[in-house]
Design a protein around this motif. Structure first.
Motif, PDB file in Angstrom:
ATOM      1  N   THR A 146     -16.039   1.527  -1.466  1.00 22.42           N
ATOM      2  CA  THR A 146     -15.695   0.266  -2.139  1.00 22.42           C
ATOM      3  C   THR A 146     -15.662   0.446  -3.650  1.00 22.42           C
ATOM      4  O   THR A 146     -14.666   0.115  -4.302  1.00 22.42           O
ATOM      5  N   MET A 206     -12.323   0.594  -6.053  1.00 22.95           N
ATOM      6  CA  MET A 206     -12.159  -0.474  -7.039  1.00 22.95           C
ATOM      7  C   MET A 206     -11.907   0.104  -8.428  1.00 22.95           C
ATOM      8  O   MET A 206     -11.004  -0.341  -9.155  1.00 22.95           O
ATOM      9  N   SER A 216     -14.919  -5.733  -1.999  1.00 21.22           N
ATOM     10  CA  SER A 216     -14.079  -5.075  -2.996  1.00 21.22           C
ATOM     11  C   SER A 216     -12.754  -5.764  -3.275  1.00 21.22           C
ATOM     12  O   SER A 216     -12.126  -5.505  -4.312  1.00 21.22           O
TER      13      SER A 216
END
Length: 559
Positions: free
Chosen positions: A189, A193, A231
């Motif tokens: 995640t 990101m 996310s």
């Protein structure tokens, strides 16, 4: 009209930051970072005898919104500060997997998924930051001497020019191993990101014994939904279906994306499974995946022997170019298929961990869901990159378009590139030949190049754009001819083609077909001498698809 990159729909504004620039000299040169950052050395997050400041740190776009990204902190002595609360960008990676040089560059960056409070020395420090491939790199100096608490917002501005249309970033090939569930969740995640990915496909993989630690094999739909809620990124399923010979490429590796049911066993050949022999082709698994309406991508560029028979039979939807262990270059695989009239959408994934900013950019309207994204990829509306933006059109048509033209016509080809680091130049390619281009020039916050050329139509063709390609291995530091991104990887970017059809006939270049036939013959020799089979009939069944492909190509050559 020049429009925004996906997730960068912000007005162009100058941030109150300092940006570094690198002179263009056409040679391998150091990454364009400030000297203190370029020479940074390791140091603990806080020296035991030093005063500590609790620093609340965030990155903000020109509209003032907090965004994820990467940060690098350096003290006045030029040493890297390593905040314990942030995930190192090299988490789960090693010098062996990355190469010492690339690992050293990446090891200076830390993931900042949002606002975080970190303990740092209470002294003057330099903070560098960026957010994905479409931002400038920012650098600010903050004086924390005598402070126990501080707050810093690092402004991040987008690169200009931006892109035409909406492009959605995806990683089509990813596995995780040797992590517990919490570590894997944080990694997949936060890193995705920070690199500004929109979609990530986590793929099932088998290897006798070793796959006990392949944590991504066990993710459930509930896991992927939870990753998305944390996310904002879409996560999809995949399977890497493959065959190896002992110590050498086997039949090859293919990726099945959005596959409703696994096709098992996912690995073939004694070298991977420690049982059986080499009698199992990839083709039955590929055909089964297609029946499930999965997207089928060939992995590792030209690695493996069954790629040519599969492409000639029309069984592959796209080509992954530089995933780990890739061999060859654009010309040895991608271009040869295009030159016999096979449409080849280009794509990119990172294989083991997110070991670069490498991604596939796909033109997409509406929701960034896996099914429409893959449909757009299969249609060729894609380009790949690990740090340079590419904008490309032929008579205003974007990658994947097929244009009907007549001999004697001309088409207007345009490509624009922009990046934080010097990509050297943009090139326009017709049937594998460079027909135009432009050198990069330093701009405010990075480098840019624009090339336009009128191309006369003289038969069917394909046209694409790329930045100056590297020579050597993407996975090793001996790469020549280009510069590198912040992670120490050689810069690349290449579009899928626009196709020009004259009299309704696709391109066919005899020399490309002859080259593929020669490689098919070579593969058959390797298979005869390397493969292990129960009997001659089993070996002949494997070889039959190579003869079939040769027959198709010879027929197109006129016998």
């Amino acid at each position: 009209m020049i429009g925004p990159v996906a997730r960068f729909s912000v007005v162009l504004a100058l941030a109150a930051c300092m940006f570094s620039a690198q002179a263009h000299d056409g040679r391998n040169t150091p990454l364009p970072q400030p000297p203190r950052l370029a020479q940074a050395e390791d140091t603990p997050a806080v020296q035991s005898d030093a005063a500590v400041c609790a620093l609340t740190l965030r990155l903000v776009d020109p509209a003032g919104n907090a965004i994820p990204g990467l940060v690098q902190l350096v003290n006045a002595s030029g040493q890297t500060i390593r905040p314990a609360a942030l995930l190192p960008r090299t988490a789960a990676l090693s010098e062996r997997s990355e190469g010492a040089a690339a690992h050293g560059w990446m090891n200076r960056w830390y993931v900042l998924p949002g606002e975080r409070t970190i303990d740092v020395p209470a002294e003057e420090i330099v903070i560098a930051a960026f957010s994905g491939i479409a931002s400038r790199r920012s650098e600010i100096t903050v004086d924390l001497r005598g402070k126990r608490i501080a707050e810093v917002a690092v402004p991040i501005a987008p690169l200009a020019p931006a892109l035409s249309g909406r492009w959605v970033a995806g990683n089509v090939h990813l596995h995780l191993k040797d992590m517990n569930h919490a570590e894997a969740e944080r990694y997949v995640t936060e890193v995705a990101m920070a690199d500004r990915l929109d979609l990530v496909f986590l793929s099932y993989l088998e290897r006798a014994g070793a796959d006990a630690t392949y944590i991504s094999n066990g993710f459930t739909r509930a896991d992927l939904d939870r990753f998305e809620s944390k996310s904002g990124i879409r996560y999809g399923w995949g399977e890497e279906y493959r065959h190896n010979f002992p110590g050498a490429p086997g039949y090859g590796h293919v990726m099945f994306l959005d596959l409703p049911e696994l096709i098992l066993p996912a690995s073939l050949g004694h070298a991977i499974t420690k049982r059986g022999n080499d009698g199992g082709l990839l083709r039955p698994g590929i055909e089964a995946a297609r029946k499930q309406e999965a997207t089928v991508l060939w992995c590792h560029n030209t690695r493996g022997h069954e790629d040519i028979p599969s492409w000639v039979a029309g069984l592959i939807d796209g080509q992954i170019i530089f995933d780990s262990g890739a061999t060859g270059d654009y010309a040895s695989g991608f271009y040869r298929y295009l030159n016999i009239g096979i449409p080849v959408p280009i794509s990119m994934g990172t294989d083991w961990f997110i070991n670069d900013m490498a991604m596939t950019m796909v033109a997409l309207e509406g929701e960034a869901a896996t099914a429409p994204w893959l449909a757009a990829l299969r249609a060729g509306r894609s380009w790949i990159t690990n740090g340079t933006l590419l904008d490309f059109s032929v008579d205003d048509a974007a990658p994947g378009a097929r244009l009907a033209r007549a001999n004697g016509d001309t088409v207007k080809v345009r490509a624009a590139a922009a990046g934080r680091n010097d990509f050297l130049g943009v090139e326009l390619v017709v049937n594998g030949r460079i027909v135009g281009g432009a050198a990069s020039e330093a701009t405010d916050g990075g480098f840019a190049a624009t090339a336009e050329v009128e191309v006369p139509v003289d038969g069917s063709a394909w046209i694409a754009a790329r930045i100056t390609p590297f020579r050597g291995s993407y996975d090793r530091p001996e790469v020549l001819g280009v510069n590198f991104n912040e992670y120490g990887k050689p810069l690349f970017a290449h579009t899928s083609p626009v196709y020009i059809d004259v009299d309704g006939a696709p391109l066919f270049i005899p020399e490309a077909a002859e080259s593929l036939i020669a490689e098919l013959r070579s593969s058959m020799v390797t298979i005869r001498h390397t493969g292990e089979y129960t009997n001659d009939a089993e070996r002949e069944k494997v070889l039959s698809i190579y003869r079939e492909a040769m027959a198709v190509l010879k027929a197109k050559l006129g016998g």
